[in-house]
Design a protein around this motif. Sequence first.
Motif, PDB file in Angstrom:
ATOM      1  N   CYS A  38      35.450  42.182  53.217  1.00 30.09           N
ATOM      2  CA  CYS A  38      36.794  42.164  52.632  1.00 30.09           C
ATOM      3  C   CYS A  38      37.608  41.007  53.184  1.00 30.09           C
ATOM      4  CB  CYS A  38      37.524  43.479  52.901  1.00 30.09           C
ATOM      5  SG  CYS A  38      36.863  44.888  52.029  1.00 30.09           S
ATOM      6  N   SER A  39      37.556  40.846  54.483  1.00 28.27           N
ATOM      7  CA  SER A  39      38.314  39.789  55.139  1.00 28.27           C
ATOM      8  C   SER A  39      37.865  38.409  54.666  1.00 28.27           C
ATOM      9  CB  SER A  39      38.155  39.924  56.655  1.00 28.27           C
ATOM     10  OG  SER A  39      38.917  38.970  57.315  1.00 28.27           O
ATOM     11  N   ALA A  40      36.553  38.196  54.549  1.00 28.72           N
ATOM     12  CA  ALA A  40      36.022  36.911  54.103  1.00 28.72           C
ATOM     13  C   ALA A  40      36.442  36.631  52.657  1.00 28.72           C
ATOM     14  CB  ALA A  40      34.503  36.904  54.219  1.00 28.72           C
ATOM     15  N   TYR A  41      36.390  37.645  51.802  1.00 27.38           N
ATOM     16  CA  TYR A  41      36.788  37.448  50.406  1.00 27.38           C
ATOM     17  C   TYR A  41      38.273  37.110  50.316  1.00 27.38           C
ATOM     18  CZ  TYR A  41      37.526  38.261  45.448  1.00 27.38           C
ATOM     19  OH  TYR A  41      37.866  38.107  44.127  1.00 27.38           O
ATOM     20  N   LEU A  42      39.084  37.795  51.110  1.00 26.71           N
ATOM     21  CA  LEU A  42      40.535  37.565  51.050  1.00 26.71           C
ATOM     22  C   LEU A  42      40.938  36.207  51.629  1.00 26.71           C
ATOM     23  CD1 LEU A  42      41.884  41.118  51.869  1.00 26.71           C
ATOM     24  CD2 LEU A  42      42.087  39.890  49.706  1.00 26.71           C
ATOM     25  N   ARG A  43      40.114  35.627  52.484  1.00 32.23           N
ATOM     26  CA  ARG A  43      40.419  34.278  52.990  1.00 32.23           C
ATOM     27  C   ARG A  43      40.481  33.277  51.843  1.00 32.23           C
ATOM     28  NH1 ARG A  43      36.156  34.613  56.812  1.00 32.23           N
ATOM     29  NH2 ARG A  43      36.908  36.197  58.230  1.00 32.23           N
ATOM     30  N   ASP A  44      39.585  33.446  50.866  1.00 36.19           N
ATOM     31  CA  ASP A  44      39.545  32.525  49.729  1.00 36.19           C
ATOM     32  C   ASP A  44      40.383  33.004  48.551  1.00 36.19           C
ATOM     33  OD1 ASP A  44      37.748  30.924  51.145  1.00 36.19           O
ATOM     34  OD2 ASP A  44      36.013  32.014  50.354  1.00 36.19           O
ATOM     35  N   SER A  49      43.841  41.621  43.967  1.00 40.93           N
ATOM     36  CA  SER A  49      44.292  43.021  43.972  1.00 40.93           C
ATOM     37  C   SER A  49      43.261  43.883  44.696  1.00 40.93           C
ATOM     38  CB  SER A  49      44.464  43.522  42.532  1.00 40.93           C
ATOM     39  OG  SER A  49      43.203  43.648  41.908  1.00 40.93           O
ATOM     40  N   THR A  50      43.640  45.090  44.989  1.00 42.69           N
ATOM     41  CA  THR A  50      42.750  46.016  45.683  1.00 42.69           C
ATOM     42  C   THR A  50      41.496  46.281  44.850  1.00 42.69           C
ATOM     43  OG1 THR A  50      44.707  47.057  46.640  1.00 42.69           O
ATOM     44  CG2 THR A  50      42.660  48.271  46.811  1.00 42.69           C
ATOM     45  N   GLU A  51      41.675  46.463  43.547  1.00 42.17           N
ATOM     46  CA  GLU A  51      40.542  46.733  42.659  1.00 42.17           C
ATOM     47  C   GLU A  51      39.616  45.522  42.564  1.00 42.17           C
ATOM     48  OE1 GLU A  51      43.744  47.441  41.893  1.00 42.17           O
ATOM     49  OE2 GLU A  51      43.565  49.600  42.192  1.00 42.17           O
ATOM     50  N   ALA A  52      40.202  44.305  42.465  1.00 44.00           N
ATOM     51  CA  ALA A  52      39.388  43.094  42.400  1.00 44.00           C
ATOM     52  C   ALA A  52      38.607  42.909  43.694  1.00 44.00           C
ATOM     53  CB  ALA A  52      40.282  41.879  42.139  1.00 44.00           C
ATOM     54  N   LEU A  53      39.230  43.213  44.821  1.00 38.25           N
ATOM     55  CA  LEU A  53      38.556  43.124  46.116  1.00 38.25           C
ATOM     56  C   LEU A  53      37.375  44.091  46.169  1.00 38.25           C
ATOM     57  CD1 LEU A  53      38.420  42.136  49.066  1.00 38.25           C
ATOM     58  CD2 LEU A  53      40.109  43.895  49.621  1.00 38.25           C
ATOM     59  N   SER A  54      37.572  45.287  45.676  1.00 39.17           N
ATOM     60  CA  SER A  54      36.508  46.279  45.671  1.00 39.17           C
ATOM     61  C   SER A  54      35.340  45.830  44.786  1.00 39.17           C
ATOM     62  CB  SER A  54      37.046  47.624  45.187  1.00 39.17           C
ATOM     63  OG  SER A  54      36.014  48.563  45.069  1.00 39.17           O
ATOM     64  N   GLU A  55      35.655  45.322  43.606  1.00 38.40           N
ATOM     65  CA  GLU A  55      34.605  44.868  42.691  1.00 38.40           C
ATOM     66  C   GLU A  55      33.830  43.692  43.274  1.00 38.40           C
ATOM     67  OE1 GLU A  55      36.160  44.067  38.795  1.00 38.40           O
ATOM     68  OE2 GLU A  55      37.129  46.028  38.693  1.00 38.40           O
ATOM     69  N   TYR A  78      48.577  39.646  52.388  1.00 35.31           N
ATOM     70  CA  TYR A  78      47.855  39.715  51.123  1.00 35.31           C
ATOM     71  C   TYR A  78      48.730  40.413  50.081  1.00 35.31           C
ATOM     72  CZ  TYR A  78      44.204  38.862  54.527  1.00 35.31           C
ATOM     73  OH  TYR A  78      43.469  38.350  55.553  1.00 35.31           O
ATOM     74  N   PRO A  79      49.463  39.654  49.272  1.00 31.75           N
ATOM     75  CA  PRO A  79      50.451  40.258  48.355  1.00 31.75           C
ATOM     76  C   PRO A  79      49.869  41.100  47.227  1.00 31.75           C
ATOM     77  CG  PRO A  79      50.295  37.880  48.016  1.00 31.75           C
ATOM     78  CD  PRO A  79      49.463  38.196  49.221  1.00 31.75           C
TER      79      PRO A  79
END
Length: 135
Positions: A38-44, A49-55, A78-79
């Motif tokens: 999750c952290s690595a994905y959110l860096r980029d 959104s929460t759902e996009a992060l999960s997918e 992370y807005p």
Amino acid sequence: MTMLKVANCPKCGKVFQMNLRSLCQGCQRELDSEFDQCSAYLRDNRKASTEALSEATGVPVQRIYTFIQDNRLPVSFYPGLTYPCKSCGSPIRQQKMCTPCRVRIISDVKDLENREARARERGAGFQIRERFSRV
């Protein structure tokens, strides 16, 4: 002689020596791995959104909610991240309930207090005295 405190892992059921997270080593590693994904994905993708992060990561949405509520994924950085209100389920970014639910609960509590105050003003003894005074 010291005794080891052991328990069953709430996630997988294995017996393990108690620790701060109350999970066995395998489940801790899995949880840390999911957080790292999750952290690595959110860096980029900081605004995901929460759902996009999960997918994108394959991490269950409930686990992401836990990361947010434990402040491991702070919403101030992370807005796009939200989690559901405990009362109505609408997406929120802080506290445990949305503003309309908090206002509704506060209003209900005040109404209940007013009803109890009126009941105390009437009092149980007053009704009994009325019955005896009519006789």
